[in-house]
Design an enzyme around this catalytic site. Structure first.
Site, mmCIF file in Angstrom:
data_model
loop_
_atom_site.group_PDB
_atom_site.id
_atom_site.type_symbol
_atom_site.label_atom_id
_atom_site.label_comp_id
_atom_site.label_asym_id
_atom_site.label_seq_id
_atom_site.Cartn_x
_atom_site.Cartn_y
_atom_site.Cartn_z
ATOM 1 N N THR A 1 35.154 31.050 53.028
ATOM 2 C CA THR A 1 35.460 30.781 54.436
ATOM 3 C C THR A 1 36.333 31.875 55.043
ATOM 4 O OG1 THR A 1 35.242 28.387 54.161
ATOM 5 C CG2 THR A 1 36.558 29.155 56.023
ATOM 6 N N SER B 44 27.274 28.212 59.105
ATOM 7 C CA SER B 44 28.381 27.728 58.289
ATOM 8 C C SER B 44 28.686 28.831 57.274
ATOM 9 C CB SER B 44 27.987 26.440 57.553
ATOM 10 O OG SER B 44 28.883 26.164 56.494
ATOM 11 N N THR B 45 29.928 28.854 56.810
ATOM 12 C CA THR B 45 30.235 29.752 55.702
ATOM 13 C C THR B 45 29.257 29.530 54.554
ATOM 14 O OG1 THR B 45 32.596 29.916 56.206
ATOM 15 C CG2 THR B 45 31.959 30.293 53.922
ATOM 16 N N ASN B 46 28.814 28.284 54.403
ATOM 17 C CA ASN B 46 28.015 27.929 53.237
ATOM 18 C C ASN B 46 26.607 28.501 53.246
ATOM 19 O OD1 ASN B 46 30.313 26.526 52.692
ATOM 20 N ND2 ASN B 46 29.435 24.500 53.068
ATOM 21 N N THR C 28 18.287 52.593 8.759
ATOM 22 C CA THR C 28 18.461 51.166 9.029
ATOM 23 C C THR C 28 19.685 50.704 8.254
ATOM 24 O OG1 THR C 28 16.991 50.555 7.194
ATOM 25 C CG2 THR C 28 15.992 50.776 9.383
ATOM 26 N N SER D 72 42.793 66.017 21.550
ATOM 27 C CA SER D 72 44.003 65.534 20.898
ATOM 28 C C SER D 72 45.218 66.314 21.362
ATOM 29 C CB SER D 72 43.871 65.653 19.378
ATOM 30 O OG SER D 72 45.076 65.340 18.732
ATOM 31 N N SER D 73 46.340 65.611 21.415
ATOM 32 C CA SER D 73 47.601 66.278 21.739
ATOM 33 C C SER D 73 48.282 66.837 20.499
ATOM 34 C CB SER D 73 48.543 65.280 22.424
ATOM 35 O OG SER D 73 48.813 64.193 21.546
ATOM 36 N N LYS E 61 40.164 69.731 18.273
ATOM 37 C CA LYS E 61 39.430 68.468 18.223
ATOM 38 C C LYS E 61 38.840 68.144 19.599
ATOM 39 C CE LYS E 61 39.960 63.792 16.359
ATOM 40 N NZ LYS E 61 39.515 62.953 17.475
#
Length: 471
Positions: free
Chosen positions: A101, A140-142, A187, A318-319, A324
């Site tokens: 609404t 209507s909102t509906n 697999t 990586s830090s 990497k």
């Protein structure tokens, strides 16, 4: 801040003088500070609301229940919204109580106040043109809110299809590029039988194609609307012929093949179209997640993993570990997949929580679906442009893995029998020697027979008659 006074059934409230929204929107802003996402953040929904209000005005005028002057002002105000104006005044939170609404009233008030200006009246002068009595006439909102959601989700879904198609085209190109690259299939993460890298990528495209078809079916479901149902589907407060007229005008304005639901009472409470769309999006997310799982595994290493393909390096990984590089693009797409799967659970829970003639939880359904559509689209484009298009293969390494794999014995099983094949597999595992080498040493097949049986084209697709290869 200058204000104007407006009133509703709860009393009076001050509204910012420069706001196009009114008292209902003011109350909704006070009540719902939940997600931080406003209607304006979802322009598809704003456009859908304006289009519906425009179609309703035209239908009401055509049926003689709306003054032509008011109709012209409403239509013009809606046109300005459709051109991109006034969106900043659609301010209510996407997460809200009231079954939508607040969203509907936000649209009614913005359009009414702009229409008043066009008629030479000040904002808030609702005696001349009213948000409920004129802009929301026969509605209507509906019925408005779910219809607006369907139009908006349809538009977002078409954009997702474009991204999906671009991603599939990139995958198809890689399938062609890698068509002759022999590799070992697996697999349960164990060596299985040979295939080509092209087959592996082509499979991804086939899986995504099935999801595309499901998404198209879900988008078609969104074209079934319930405008004219008003409050619970009985059409109360709408004039005869309104349902047909408003659908006709809305179909013309949107260009969509809209159709009215066969039972409006059922349609008012049914959220099945949203559930179907969510299910299709979840399936897309699952497939994309699986593809990204494979890409991360196949590119793992580069020396201590599978190392079969190389993903384009996007950033330092990586830090602390120099050199990497991480598979950051598949990782972010995986996370989008997790989110979409979670959103589907929200939609499922909200859909089943409806009671009697209405589902009050469509706002969270809408919010979840918009996030899924938006994020999936971004994920598809990101995966296409930042990953798939730059993938390269390591064909010589892949070939060596095939010829050194115990899984190669499966190809010889029709010619030497299962018992011999099992024994050779065990011996190769213990000794580290190759399958073909051991078979040749035992005299079970000649070199010419082995060369024929182990041809890549026979290994990677079923020959017409296996017995022909053994002579």
């Amino acid at each position: 801040m200058k204000t104007r006074m407006e009133h509703d059934l709860l009393g009076e409230r001050a509204v910012p003088e420069d706001a196009y929204y009114g008292i209902h929107t003011v109350r909704a802003r006070e009540n719902f500070w939940i997600s931080g996402a406003r209607l304006a953040d979802y322009p598809d929904l704003v456009l859908a609301l304006a289009t519906i209000k425009q179609a309703a005005a035209l239908a009401n005028c055509e049926l003689g229940v709306l003054d032509p002057g008011k109709c012209g002002a409403i239509v013009q105000a809606c046109g300005e919204v459709l051109d991109g104006s006034l969106h900043e005044h659609f301010v209510v939170d996407m997460m809200q109580g009231g079954a939508g609404t607040s969203t509907n009233m936000n649209a009614n008030e913005v359009i009414a106040n702009r229409a008043l200006e066009l008629l030479g009246r000040p904002r808030g002068a609702y005696a001349w043109l009213h948000p409920n009595e004129d802009v929301n006439l026969s509605q209507s909102t509906n019925d408005v809110y779910p219809c607006a959601l369907k139009l908006a989700l349809h538009a977002a879904g078409l954009r997702l299809l474009d991204a999906f198609d671009a991603l599939r085209a990139a995958i198809d190109a890689k399938a062609v590029e890698f068509a002759a690259v022999l590799k070992m299939g697996r697999t349960q993460l164990q060596d299985a039988v040979p295939m080509t890298l092209g087959q592996e990528f082509a499979t991804y495209s086939v899986m995504l194609a099935a999801d595309r078809a499901a998404l198209l079916r879900a988008l078609d479901r969104l074209c079934e609307i319930s405008l004219g149902a008003t409050a619970i589907g009985t059409g109360i407060n709408s004039p005869p012929g309104y349902t047909r007229a408003v659908r006709r005008h809305l179909a013309r304005l949107t260009g969509l093949p809209l159709r009215t639901a066969p039972d409006l009472v059922a349609a008012t409470q049914d959220t099945d179209a949203f559930v179907e769309l969510s299910a299709a999006l979840k399936s897309c997310a699952i497939k994309l997640g699986k593809v990204c799982n494979d890409l991360r595994m196949l590119s793992s290493g580069p020396r201590a993993g599978f190392g079969e393909i190389n993903l384009p390096p996007m950033q330092a990984g990586s830090s602390i570990m120099p050199g990497k590089v991480n598979p950051v693009i598949p990782e972010v797409v995986n996370q989008v997949a997790f989110e979409v799967i979670g959103n589907d659970l929200v939609v499922t829970q909200a859909a089943q929580a409806g009671q009697l003639q209405l589902n009050a939880f469509e706002p969270v359904i809408a919010f979840s679906l918009f996030k899924s559509l938006t994020h999936l689209r971004a994920a598809c484009y990101t995966l296409e442009t930042r990953c798939i298009s730059g993938i390269t293969a390591n064909p010589e390494y892949l070939k060596s893995v095939v010829h050194g794999s115990i899984g190669l014995v499966t190809a010889l099983n029709p010619y030497i029998g299962y018992a011999r094949a099992s024994a050779i597999a065990r011996e190769a595992q213990v000794s580290g020697r190759g399958i073909a080498e051991l078979v040749l040493q035992k005299g079970w097949l000649s070199q010419a027979q082995l060369d024929e049986i182990l041809r890549p084209e026979l290994l990677t697709r079923p020959p017409a008659d296996l017995s022909e290869a053994a002579g």
